[in-house]
Design an enzyme around this catalytic site. Structure first.
Site, PDB file in Angstrom:
ATOM      1  CE1 TYR A  94     -32.976  73.082  25.745  1.00  0.00           C
ATOM      2  CE2 TYR A  94     -31.728  73.088  27.810  1.00  0.00           C
ATOM      3  CZ  TYR A  94     -32.700  73.331  27.143  1.00  0.00           C
ATOM      4  OH  TYR A  94     -33.607  72.153  27.703  1.00  0.00           O
TER       5      TYR A  94
ATOM      6  CD  GLU B 156     -35.708  74.992  23.208  1.00  0.00           C
ATOM      7  OE1 GLU B 156     -35.956  76.622  23.138  1.00  0.00           O
ATOM      8  OE2 GLU B 156     -36.134  74.310  24.251  1.00  0.00           O
TER       9      GLU B 156
ATOM     10  CG  ASP C 280     -41.037  53.222  11.715  1.00  0.00           C
ATOM     11  OD1 ASP C 280     -39.073  52.224  11.521  1.00  0.00           O
ATOM     12  OD2 ASP C 280     -41.523  53.490  12.997  1.00  0.00           O
TER      13      ASP C 280
ATOM     14  CB  THR D  37     -34.116  53.680  15.403  1.00  0.00           C
ATOM     15  OG1 THR D  37     -34.234  52.511  14.534  1.00  0.00           O
ATOM     16  CG2 THR D  37     -35.586  53.221  16.219  1.00  0.00           C
TER      17      THR D  37
ATOM     18  CE  LYS E 221     -34.829  50.204  17.306  1.00  0.00           C
ATOM     19  NZ  LYS E 221     -36.569  49.480  16.450  1.00  0.00           N
TER      20      LYS E 221
ATOM     21  NE  ARG F 273     -30.725  52.856  23.265  1.00  0.00           N
ATOM     22  CZ  ARG F 273     -31.455  51.926  23.057  1.00  0.00           C
ATOM     23  NH1 ARG F 273     -32.357  51.716  22.357  1.00  0.00           N
ATOM     24  NH2 ARG F 273     -30.561  50.739  22.688  1.00  0.00           N
TER      25      ARG F 273
HETATM   26  C1  LIG Z   1     -37.968  49.943  17.994  1.00  0.00           C
HETATM   27  C2  LIG Z   1     -38.316  50.595  16.832  1.00  0.00           C
HETATM   28  C3  LIG Z   1     -39.303  51.692  16.887  1.00  0.00           C
HETATM   29  C4  LIG Z   1     -39.173  52.937  18.331  1.00  0.00           C
HETATM   30  O1  LIG Z   1     -38.195  53.448  18.540  1.00  0.00           O
HETATM   31  P1  LIG Z   1     -37.245  53.831  20.147  1.00  0.00           P
HETATM   32  O2  LIG Z   1     -36.721  54.571  19.770  1.00  0.00           O
HETATM   33  O3  LIG Z   1     -37.381  52.518  20.704  1.00  0.00           O
HETATM   34  O4  LIG Z   1     -38.515  54.719  20.616  1.00  0.00           O
HETATM   35  C5  LIG Z   1     -39.977  52.510  16.248  1.00  0.00           C
HETATM   36  N1  LIG Z   1     -40.093  52.196  14.786  1.00  0.00           N
HETATM   37  C6  LIG Z   1     -40.067  50.697  15.409  1.00  0.00           C
HETATM   38  C7  LIG Z   1     -40.511  49.650  13.658  1.00  0.00           C
HETATM   39  C8  LIG Z   1     -39.445  50.115  15.435  1.00  0.00           C
HETATM   40  O5  LIG Z   1     -38.657  48.925  15.334  1.00  0.00           O
END
Ligand SMILES: *Cc1c(COP(=O)(O)O)cnc(C)c1O
Length: 415
Positions: free
Chosen positions: A51, A53, A197, A223, A226, A232
């Site tokens: 933990y 926090e 994003d 993220t 990807k 993840r």
């Molecule tokens: C995949 C994605 C997310 C979210 O990712 P998670 O980890 O699945 O919540 C947010 N924004 C964009 C543009 C994405 O492609």
């Protein structure tokens, strides 16, 4: 995983089946990738027990000295990788990263602009069932009907008309380069903050193969799993001015204890991404996307916007008289994984969809190059010719497996 096999054979079986699925199938889901064994080891480590926090040096629990080391390494490597001065590596996912950015900049009810989900945006940019659409007044923008590029005139007009507090830019299914600079100018013109994003394109941005939003965005969210090829999870990049609001809005704002094993694995992935081989990998991701899109066009498939600038493409199946759901299922029977995806102005409902989204990050990780891209397009064409033929599917599945054996992912791995 001998301990797991002994204590829980059912889960060991599920994991073994998943190892085989990844090892012997062609993975074309644009948001997926395969992490290295080093990343897997960090993720499967005892740091899951801790933990922590708070933030390094300011925790609500004792015994945090070593997880502090891991989080500091992750933050410093992230800053180096993306050329920014502050990073928060605690978001559990991309959606959590976006949630923190929303709450750092807006109050519930405030107006926010985001790319429509039906045009390539993400749920967390304002879908009515997502927190974003429930807490905020969302004004969606779209791509233009002819070229399928984000309609920057519409973005500017809507921004002037609605004076949003925040403009969200980023996409889950957009094959073209995003003009972050112009988004930044529009945000400035109307007194909005820009949030970029880069969940999908983070790996490309990290090595300079896609323009970076860092100079223009108050927050850059991503993220880590990807194109960036880490565990993840999520992350937010920012500057000194926007840091304090970010820190409190991640914790205690929207999360409790951070996932320290995942943060350690993020650090490992960021170190990998700082090596020269990672740039070579991203260059091949792009080269493969070019080769695959050309091969699709040669096989008579249509592509949204006519092609791609990045790691993914949207195949418009209407000329082949197929639906996205149907084609996803047919390819699955042949050992090829994609996801159905709406195309802009799609006449079908989202669960049917007129397209599939195809990406090259995962197959590039296992070593596929241009010749394998041609092979993939050939398989697509054969499946499209006979989408319901069990024999064709079985034949292709055997070919897929044969090819995958030449490009092993996790040699010797067993659950
Ligand atoms: C995949 C994605 C997310 C979210 O990712 P998670 O980890 O699945 O919540 C947010 N924004 C964009 C543009 C994405 O492609």
């Amino acid at each position: 995983m001998t301990n797991l096999r002994k204590s829980d054979p059912e889960i060991a079986d599920a994991i073994q089946n998943e190892i085989n699925r990844q090892e012997f199938g062609v993975e074309l889901i644009a948001s997926e990738n395969n992490v290295t064994p080093a990343v897997l080891e960090a993720m499967g480590s005892v740091m899951t027990n801790k933990y922590a926090e708070g933030y390094p040096g300011r925790r609500y629990y004792g015994g945090c000295e070593f997880v502090d080391d891991a989080e500091r390494l992750a933050r410093n490597r992230a800053k180096e990788l993306f050329g920014c001065t502050r990073a928060n590596v605690q978001p559990h996912s991309g959606t959590q990263a976006n949630m923190a950015a929303f709450f750092a900049l807006c109050d519930p009810g405030d107006t926010v602009m985001g790319l429509s989900l039906a045009h390539g945006g993400h749920l967390s940019h304002g879908h009515p069932l997502n927190f974003s659409g429930r807490f905020f007044n969302i004004i969606p923008y779209e791509v233009d009907p002819e070229h399928h590029r984000i309609d920057m005139d519409q973005v500017r007009d809507l921004a002037k008309k609605h004076t949003p507090k925040m403009i969200m830019v980023g996409a889950s299914a957009y094959p073209r380069t995003i003009d972050f600079k112009t988004f930044g100018e529009i945000a400035d013109e109307v007194g909005a903050k820009l949030v970029a994003d880069i969940a999908h394109i983070a790996g490309l941005v990290a090595v300079g193969l896609h323009p970076s939003p860092i100079p223009y965005a108050a927050y850059t969210t991503t993220t880590t799993h990807k194109t960036l090829r880490g565990p993840r999870g999520g992350m937010i990049l920012t500057d000194k001015k926007h840091y304090k609001a970010l820190q409190t809005n991640v914790f205690p704002g929207i999360q409790g204890g951070p996932l320290m094993h995942v943060i350690a694995a993020k650090a490992v992935a960021f170190r990998e991404a700082l090596q020269p081989e990672f740039k070579t990998y991203q260059e091949q991701v792009l080269a493969n996307a070019q080769a695959l899109s050309a091969a699709f066009l040669a096989q008579g498939f249509d592509l949204v916007s006519g092609g791609t600038d990045n790691h993914l493409m949207l195949v418009d199946l209407r000329p082949k008289k197929l639906k996205g759901q149907q084609f996803e299922d047919s390819l699955h029977r042949a050992g090829i994984t994609v996801n159905k995806n709406a195309i802009p102005f799609d006449p079908e409902p989202p669960m049917v969809a007129s397209g599939v989204r195809v990406g090259t990050p995962a197959v590039t990780t296992r070593g596929f190059k241009e010749p394998e891209m041609k092979q993939i397009a050939d398989w697509f064409a054969r499946v499209a010719e006979a989408p319901d033929c069990e024999e064709t599917a079985a034949k292709i599945k055997a070919e897929v497996e044969e090819l995958c054996r030449k490009f092993p992912l996790y040699p010797g791995m067993e659950a």
